[in-house]
Design a protein around this motif. Structure first.
Motif, short mmCIF file in Angstrom:
data_model
loop_
_atom_site.label_atom_id
_atom_site.label_comp_id
_atom_site.label_asym_id
_atom_site.label_seq_id
_atom_site.Cartn_x
_atom_site.Cartn_y
_atom_site.Cartn_z
N ALA A 33 -81.49 -8.84 -36.39
CA ALA A 33 -82.69 -9.21 -37.13
C ALA A 33 -82.40 -10.48 -37.93
N LEU A 34 -83.30 -11.44 -37.86
CA LEU A 34 -83.15 -12.69 -38.61
C LEU A 34 -84.29 -12.84 -39.61
N GLN A 35 -83.97 -13.44 -40.74
CA GLN A 35 -84.99 -13.80 -41.72
C GLN A 35 -84.82 -15.26 -42.12
N GLU A 36 -85.87 -15.81 -42.68
CA GLU A 36 -85.93 -17.22 -43.08
C GLU A 36 -85.52 -18.15 -41.94
N GLY A 66 -90.42 -16.76 -41.86
CA GLY A 66 -90.15 -16.60 -40.44
C GLY A 66 -89.13 -15.51 -40.18
N VAL A 67 -89.51 -14.52 -39.35
CA VAL A 67 -88.63 -13.40 -39.03
C VAL A 67 -88.55 -13.22 -37.53
N ALA A 68 -87.45 -12.66 -37.07
CA ALA A 68 -87.24 -12.47 -35.64
C ALA A 68 -86.38 -11.23 -35.42
N VAL A 69 -86.49 -10.66 -34.20
CA VAL A 69 -85.57 -9.63 -33.74
C VAL A 69 -85.07 -10.05 -32.37
N LEU A 70 -83.74 -10.09 -32.22
CA LEU A 70 -83.08 -10.50 -30.99
C LEU A 70 -82.55 -9.25 -30.28
N THR A 71 -82.79 -9.17 -28.98
CA THR A 71 -82.37 -8.00 -28.21
C THR A 71 -81.76 -8.46 -26.89
N ARG A 72 -80.94 -7.59 -26.28
CA ARG A 72 -80.31 -7.93 -25.00
C ARG A 72 -81.29 -7.78 -23.84
N ARG A 73 -82.25 -6.87 -23.97
CA ARG A 73 -83.29 -6.70 -22.95
C ARG A 73 -84.63 -6.99 -23.60
N PRO A 74 -85.63 -7.40 -22.82
CA PRO A 74 -86.96 -7.61 -23.41
C PRO A 74 -87.43 -6.34 -24.11
N PRO A 75 -88.01 -6.46 -25.30
CA PRO A 75 -88.46 -5.26 -26.01
C PRO A 75 -89.63 -4.60 -25.29
N ALA A 76 -89.75 -3.30 -25.50
CA ALA A 76 -90.85 -2.56 -24.89
C ALA A 76 -92.17 -2.84 -25.58
N ARG A 117 -93.38 -12.52 -42.54
CA ARG A 117 -92.46 -11.71 -43.35
C ARG A 117 -92.02 -10.41 -42.69
N TYR A 118 -92.71 -9.97 -41.63
CA TYR A 118 -92.37 -8.68 -41.04
C TYR A 118 -92.66 -8.71 -39.55
N LEU A 119 -91.72 -8.17 -38.78
CA LEU A 119 -91.89 -8.01 -37.34
C LEU A 119 -91.09 -6.80 -36.92
N GLU A 120 -91.64 -6.02 -35.97
CA GLU A 120 -90.90 -4.87 -35.46
C GLU A 120 -90.99 -4.82 -33.95
N VAL A 121 -89.96 -4.26 -33.34
CA VAL A 121 -89.94 -4.09 -31.89
C VAL A 121 -89.50 -2.67 -31.56
N THR A 129 -87.15 2.00 -33.06
CA THR A 129 -87.96 0.89 -33.56
C THR A 129 -87.16 0.14 -34.60
N ILE A 130 -87.06 -1.18 -34.43
CA ILE A 130 -86.28 -2.01 -35.34
C ILE A 130 -87.18 -3.05 -35.96
N ALA A 131 -87.08 -3.19 -37.29
CA ALA A 131 -87.93 -4.11 -38.03
C ALA A 131 -87.09 -5.11 -38.80
N SER A 132 -87.61 -6.35 -38.89
CA SER A 132 -87.01 -7.40 -39.69
C SER A 132 -87.97 -7.75 -40.81
N LEU A 133 -87.48 -7.74 -42.05
CA LEU A 133 -88.31 -7.96 -43.24
C LEU A 133 -87.71 -9.05 -44.11
N TYR A 134 -88.56 -9.96 -44.55
CA TYR A 134 -88.19 -10.90 -45.62
C TYR A 134 -89.12 -10.65 -46.80
N LEU A 135 -88.60 -9.95 -47.79
CA LEU A 135 -89.39 -9.55 -48.94
C LEU A 135 -89.44 -10.71 -49.95
N PRO A 136 -90.59 -10.96 -50.58
CA PRO A 136 -90.68 -12.09 -51.52
C PRO A 136 -89.63 -12.02 -52.62
#
Length: 305
Positions: A33-36, A66-76, A117-121, A129-136
Motif C-alpha cells: 500500500a502506498l500513500q502520498e 494519492g493512494v495505491a495498492v500494488l499486487t502481484r496479480r490483478p485485483p478481483a 485518500r482511500y482505496l481498497e482492493v 480486502t486490503i485498503a490504503s489510507l492517507y489520513l489528514p
C-alpha cells in the motif's frame, strides 16, 4: 506466507530518486500500500510501480495525496470513494476503470472524495480486502495555537476541525467496510499513514508533544476506539508489545533519524483472524543506506494460506 507492506513515499518521483525502485524489486512483498503518491498519471516516473499490478487513486489535487495498492496479480475488485480508479500492469499503461463503492459513503466524508485518500482492493487469490489510507495531518485547535511554536500559519483551528470531521466520518465508514468484507467471507486489512501516534510507546518525545497535533488526547482516544480483539488489531504492536516504536516517521531536520527520535504513525490494522497469523513485523529504515522518504516502509509477514 504473505508479505505485505505499507509506505508513505512522500512523492513517488522523489522516492524513486532515493531508491524506491530497488526496494520494490528486492523486498519480496506480495502486496504494497502506498500513500502520498503526489503525481497525476501523466507525471508518474517510468515503471513507477515496478513489476506490480497497481490500483491507483491520484485524487484531483496536483502534487498532493494519492493512494495505491500494488499486487502481484490483478485485483478481483477495486473500490474508491470517488467511484473511479486507475489500473495498470508492469508495462506502465494506466487505464481508468469504474470502481463503485461497496457501501454508501458515511456522512462527513463527502468533502474528501476527490482528494485521493482511500482505496481498497479484493485480492484475486486470497479472501482478503486490503485498503490504503492517507489520513489528514490536521492541526491544533484554536486555543492551543501559539505563533512561537507553530511552523504553519495560525488558522483558528480549521485544520484541526477538518481532521476531526474526517475521523468522525471514517469511524463509521471503517465499520461498514470491515463488515462488508466479513459478509463476503474476506478478512480486512487497513494500512497507511494515519497521522496519529496512539500511545507513548509510539512517539519518542511523547512528554513534550502532548499538545502537538498527531498526539492530542482526542486523536488518541479516537484511535483506541477503532481497536478491539473483536474488530481490528494493531498488528505491529501485537508483535512488539513492550517495544518503543518501531518508529516509521522521522523529521528530516537535525539528528532525529540518526538518534531514532521518531513517530509510529504508519499502521497495519487487521481483523483478528488475520492479525493472529502475523509472524514478523519490521520497519525498513533505509534502502542501500538512503531514506526513500521521511517515512519508512512497514513490512509484515502473515502466515496466511
Amino acid at each position: 506466507m504473505l508479505r505485505i507492506a505499507t509506505a508513505n513515499v512522500n512523492g513517488i518521483r522523489a522516492a524513486h530518486r532515493r531508491g524506491l525502485g530497488d526496494w520494490l524489486a528486492s523486498r519480496g512483498a506480495d502486496v504494497i500500500a502506498l500513500q502520498e503518491v503526489r503525481a497525476q498519471a501523466a507525471a508518474l516516473p517510468e515503471r513507477a510501480f515496478g513489476d506490480f499490478h497497481v490500483a491507483l487513486d491520484t485524487g484531483t489535487l496536483p502534487g498532493r495525496n494519492g493512494v495505491a495498492v500494488l499486487t502481484r496479480r490483478p485485483p478481483a475488485a477495486v473500490r474508491t470513494w470517488g467511484g473511479a480508479a486507475l489500473l495498470g500492469a508492469a508495462d506502465g499503461l494506466l487505464v481508468p476503470v469504474a470502481a463503485p463503492d461497496r457501501v454508501p459513503l458515511a456522512r462527513g466524508l463527502e468533502r474528501f472524495v476527490a482528494e485521493g485518500r482511500y482505496l481498497e482492493v479484493d485480492l484475486a487469490d486470497v479472501p482478503l480486502t486490503i485498503a490504503s489510507l492517507y489520513l489528514p495531518k490536521g492541526g491544533l485547535p484554536a486555543h492551543l495555537q501559539r505563533p512561537e511554536r507553530m511552523r504553519e500559519a495560525l488558522d483558528g483551528g480549521a485544520r484541526y476541525a477538518r481532521k476531526m470531521q474526517f475521523l468522525d466520518g471514517f469511524a463509521r465508514q471503517l465499520t461498514r467496510t470491515r463488515r462488508a468484507a466479513q459478509a463476503d467471507g474476506r478478512e480486512y486489512l487497513l494500512m497507511g499513514d494515519l497521522n496519529i501516534a496512539h500511545t507513548p510507546q509510539d512517539l519518542a518525545a511523547w512528554r513534550r508533544n502532548q499538545q502537538t497535533d498527531g498526539f492530542l488526547p482526542e486523536e488518541r482516544e479516537w484511535f483506541g476506539q477503532q481497536l478491539s480483539p473483536r474488530t481490528l488489531v494493531d498488528v505491529v504492536r501485537s508483535l512488539h508489545p513492550e517495544q518503543d516504536g518501531p518508529y516509521s516517521w522521522w523529521s528530516w531536520l537535525g539528528r532525529a533519524f540518526a538518534e531514532d527520535r521518531g513517530w509510529r504513525i504508519d499502521y497495519h490494522l487487521a481483523t483478528p483472524r488475520l492479525a493472529r497469523s502475523a509472524v514478523r513485523a519490521v520497519v525498513d529504515r533505509e534502502v542501500a543506506g538512503e531514506r526513500i522518504s521521511d517515512h519508512s516502509p512497514v513490512v509484515v509477514d502473515y502466515a496466511w494460506p
